[in-house]
Motif scaffolding. Structure first.
Motif, PDB file in Angstrom:
ATOM      1  N   ALA A  53       0.844  -1.205   0.000  1.00 52.01           N
ATOM      2  CA  ALA A  53       0.000   0.000   0.000  1.00 52.01           C
ATOM      3  C   ALA A  53       0.878   1.253   0.000  1.00 52.01           C
ATOM      4  O   ALA A  53       0.578   2.233  -0.691  1.00 52.01           O
ATOM      5  N   GLY A  54       1.955   1.223   0.750  1.00 48.44           N
ATOM      6  CA  GLY A  54       2.883   2.361   0.757  1.00 48.44           C
ATOM      7  C   GLY A  54       3.539   2.553  -0.601  1.00 48.44           C
ATOM      8  O   GLY A  54       3.679   3.685  -1.080  1.00 48.44           O
ATOM      9  N   THR A  55       3.919   1.455  -1.220  1.00 52.29           N
ATOM     10  CA  THR A  55       4.523   1.527  -2.556  1.00 52.29           C
ATOM     11  C   THR A  55       3.530   2.089  -3.562  1.00 52.29           C
ATOM     12  O   THR A  55       3.887   2.915  -4.411  1.00 52.29           O
ATOM     13  N   LEU A  56       2.269   1.654  -3.468  1.00 49.76           N
ATOM     14  CA  LEU A  56       1.240   2.173  -4.378  1.00 49.76           C
ATOM     15  C   LEU A  56       1.006   3.668  -4.150  1.00 49.76           C
ATOM     16  O   LEU A  56       0.822   4.419  -5.106  1.00 49.76           O
ATOM     17  N   ALA A  57       1.028   4.077  -2.899  1.00 53.30           N
ATOM     18  CA  ALA A  57       0.843   5.506  -2.605  1.00 53.30           C
ATOM     19  C   ALA A  57       1.991   6.323  -3.195  1.00 53.30           C
ATOM     20  O   ALA A  57       1.775   7.393  -3.765  1.00 53.30           O
ATOM     21  N   THR A  58       3.201   5.813  -3.078  1.00 54.34           N
ATOM     22  CA  THR A  58       4.362   6.499  -3.658  1.00 54.34           C
ATOM     23  C   THR A  58       4.229   6.576  -5.179  1.00 54.34           C
ATOM     24  O   THR A  58       4.452   7.630  -5.784  1.00 54.34           O
ATOM     25  N   ALA A  59       3.852   5.446  -5.786  1.00 53.02           N
ATOM     26  CA  ALA A  59       3.689   5.421  -7.242  1.00 53.02           C
ATOM     27  C   ALA A  59       2.586   6.376  -7.682  1.00 53.02           C
ATOM     28  O   ALA A  59       2.710   7.064  -8.702  1.00 53.02           O
ATOM     29  N   ARG A  60       1.504   6.433  -6.905  1.00 52.06           N
ATOM     30  CA  ARG A  60       0.402   7.346  -7.233  1.00 52.06           C
ATOM     31  C   ARG A  60       0.894   8.794  -7.226  1.00 52.06           C
ATOM     32  O   ARG A  60       0.577   9.579  -8.114  1.00 52.06           O
ATOM     33  N   GLY A  61       1.709   9.142  -6.222  1.00 54.43           N
ATOM     34  CA  GLY A  61       2.263  10.489  -6.146  1.00 54.43           C
ATOM     35  C   GLY A  61       3.200  10.791  -7.308  1.00 54.43           C
ATOM     36  O   GLY A  61       3.178  11.883  -7.874  1.00 54.43           O
ATOM     37  N   GLN A  62       4.031   9.795  -7.665  1.00 57.72           N
ATOM     38  CA  GLN A  62       4.952   9.983  -8.787  1.00 57.72           C
ATOM     39  C   GLN A  62       4.188  10.158 -10.093  1.00 57.72           C
ATOM     40  O   GLN A  62       4.570  10.984 -10.935  1.00 57.72           O
ATOM     41  N   LEU A  63       3.125   9.383 -10.269  1.00 53.75           N
ATOM     42  CA  LEU A  63       2.314   9.531 -11.482  1.00 53.75           C
ATOM     43  C   LEU A  63       1.651  10.904 -11.539  1.00 53.75           C
ATOM     44  O   LEU A  63       1.581  11.521 -12.607  1.00 53.75           O
ATOM     45  N   ALA A  64       1.188  11.373 -10.403  1.00 54.88           N
ATOM     46  CA  ALA A  64       0.546  12.691 -10.375  1.00 54.88           C
ATOM     47  C   ALA A  64       1.558  13.780 -10.736  1.00 54.88           C
ATOM     48  O   ALA A  64       1.249  14.692 -11.520  1.00 54.88           O
ATOM     49  N   THR A  65       2.756  13.683 -10.185  1.00 56.43           N
ATOM     50  CA  THR A  65       3.800  14.665 -10.491  1.00 56.43           C
ATOM     51  C   THR A  65       4.181  14.613 -11.967  1.00 56.43           C
ATOM     52  O   THR A  65       4.280  15.647 -12.640  1.00 56.43           O
ATOM     53  N   ALA A  66       4.375  13.401 -12.471  1.00 54.49           N
ATOM     54  CA  ALA A  66       4.729  13.244 -13.886  1.00 54.49           C
ATOM     55  C   ALA A  66       3.616  13.769 -14.788  1.00 54.49           C
ATOM     56  O   ALA A  66       3.880  14.422 -15.807  1.00 54.49           O
ATOM     57  N   GLY A  67       2.381  13.501 -14.409  1.00 51.41           N
ATOM     58  CA  GLY A  67       1.247  13.979 -15.203  1.00 51.41           C
ATOM     59  C   GLY A  67       1.195  15.499 -15.239  1.00 51.41           C
ATOM     60  O   GLY A  67       0.953  16.093 -16.293  1.00 51.41           O
ATOM     61  N   ALA A  68       1.434  16.117 -14.096  1.00 51.87           N
ATOM     62  CA  ALA A  68       1.421  17.586 -14.048  1.00 51.87           C
ATOM     63  C   ALA A  68       2.530  18.162 -14.925  1.00 51.87           C
ATOM     64  O   ALA A  68       2.316  19.132 -15.667  1.00 51.87           O
ATOM     65  N   LYS A  69       3.702  17.565 -14.847  1.00 53.10           N
ATOM     66  CA  LYS A  69       4.828  18.044 -15.663  1.00 53.10           C
ATOM     67  C   LYS A  69       4.550  17.858 -17.150  1.00 53.10           C
ATOM     68  O   LYS A  69       4.832  18.754 -17.950  1.00 53.10           O
ATOM     69  N   LEU A  70       4.015  16.699 -17.510  1.00 62.77           N
ATOM     70  CA  LEU A  70       3.709  16.451 -18.926  1.00 62.77           C
ATOM     71  C   LEU A  70       2.636  17.403 -19.440  1.00 62.77           C
ATOM     72  O   LEU A  70       2.741  17.925 -20.553  1.00 62.77           O
ATOM     73  N   ASN A  71       1.614  17.633 -18.642  1.00 55.21           N
ATOM     74  CA  ASN A  71       0.550  18.551 -19.071  1.00 55.21           C
ATOM     75  C   ASN A  71       1.062  19.977 -19.198  1.00 55.21           C
ATOM     76  O   ASN A  71       0.688  20.691 -20.135  1.00 55.21           O
ATOM     77  N   THR A  72       1.954  20.405 -18.295  1.00 51.80           N
ATOM     78  CA  THR A  72       2.552  21.742 -18.391  1.00 51.80           C
ATOM     79  C   THR A  72       3.408  21.843 -19.648  1.00 51.80           C
ATOM     80  O   THR A  72       3.314  22.825 -20.394  1.00 51.80           O
ATOM     81  N   ALA A  73       4.231  20.807 -19.879  1.00 46.31           N
ATOM     82  CA  ALA A  73       5.084  20.804 -21.069  1.00 46.31           C
ATOM     83  C   ALA A  73       4.241  20.808 -22.340  1.00 46.31           C
ATOM     84  O   ALA A  73       4.573  21.513 -23.313  1.00 46.31           O
ATOM     85  N   LEU A  74       3.150  20.061 -22.339  1.00 44.63           N
ATOM     86  CA  LEU A  74       2.283  20.020 -23.516  1.00 44.63           C
ATOM     87  C   LEU A  74       1.643  21.380 -23.771  1.00 44.63           C
ATOM     88  O   LEU A  74       1.612  21.857 -24.916  1.00 44.63           O
ATOM     89  N   ALA A  75       1.166  22.024 -22.724  1.00 43.42           N
ATOM     90  CA  ALA A  75       0.554  23.349 -22.885  1.00 43.42           C
ATOM     91  C   ALA A  75       1.570  24.354 -23.416  1.00 43.42           C
ATOM     92  O   ALA A  75       1.259  25.155 -24.315  1.00 43.42           O
TER      93      ALA A  75
END
Length: 168
Positions: A53-75
């Protein structure tokens, strides 16, 4: 002692056969040992599920960060592309109004002279092609991000299911 017999003090009246009782006690002890070992396994499994569960929470946070960066770069890339397309259109319009007999130089003149519009146009179009290739990569990254989110949701569901089975 049989019915109607004479008995004396201290004489046993009945003798119980405890073989079945002793066997039941031994089975209960064996079952208790098995239950204790199963509890240890379940506790270990619960610890593993907690780690997962801790690993999944970490991965969820990393995905959210990566998604924000990708969306900013795309914009930013899309905004830059719009500006580049506008600049290319303006330059093409300027080139269309050049006198037809003006021989254009093959490169930008040294020493600060006016740059050749056709050379600048070719450079801008090359930059646009690079930007379009970058946009393709950004879109691919967003697709991988979506795949990662699906995998994360699947893992989270499996973790919840495993935890529910242990709670039974």
């Amino acid at each position: 002692v049989a019915l109607g017999s004479r008995v004396t003090t201290g004489q046993p009246l009945v003798q119980l056969d405890t073989a079945m009782l002793d066997l039941g006690v031994e089975q209960a002890r064996a079952n208790a040992k098995r239950a204790h070992s199963q509890i240890a396994v379940l506790n270990s499994t619960l610890d593993s599920l907690g780690d997962a569960a801790g690993t999944l929470a970490t991965a969820r946070g990393q995905l959210a960060t990566a998604g924000a960066k990708l969306n900013t770069a795309l914009a930013q890339a899309l905004a830059g592309r719009a500006q580049l397309v506008a600049a290319i259109a303006a330059l093409k319009q300027m080139i269309a109004h050049l006198p037809p007999n003006t021989p254009p130089p093959t490169s930008t003149p040294p020493g600060g002279g006016a740059p050749n519009p056709k050379v600048v146009l070719a450079q801008l179009e090359a930059k646009l092609a690079q930007l379009d290739a970058g946009l393709v990569l950004l879109q691919k990254g967003l697709g991988q991000l979506a795949t990662g989110r699906v995998q994360l949701a699947t893992a989270s569901s499996q973790l919840s299911s495993a935890h529910a089975q242990l709670d039974r």
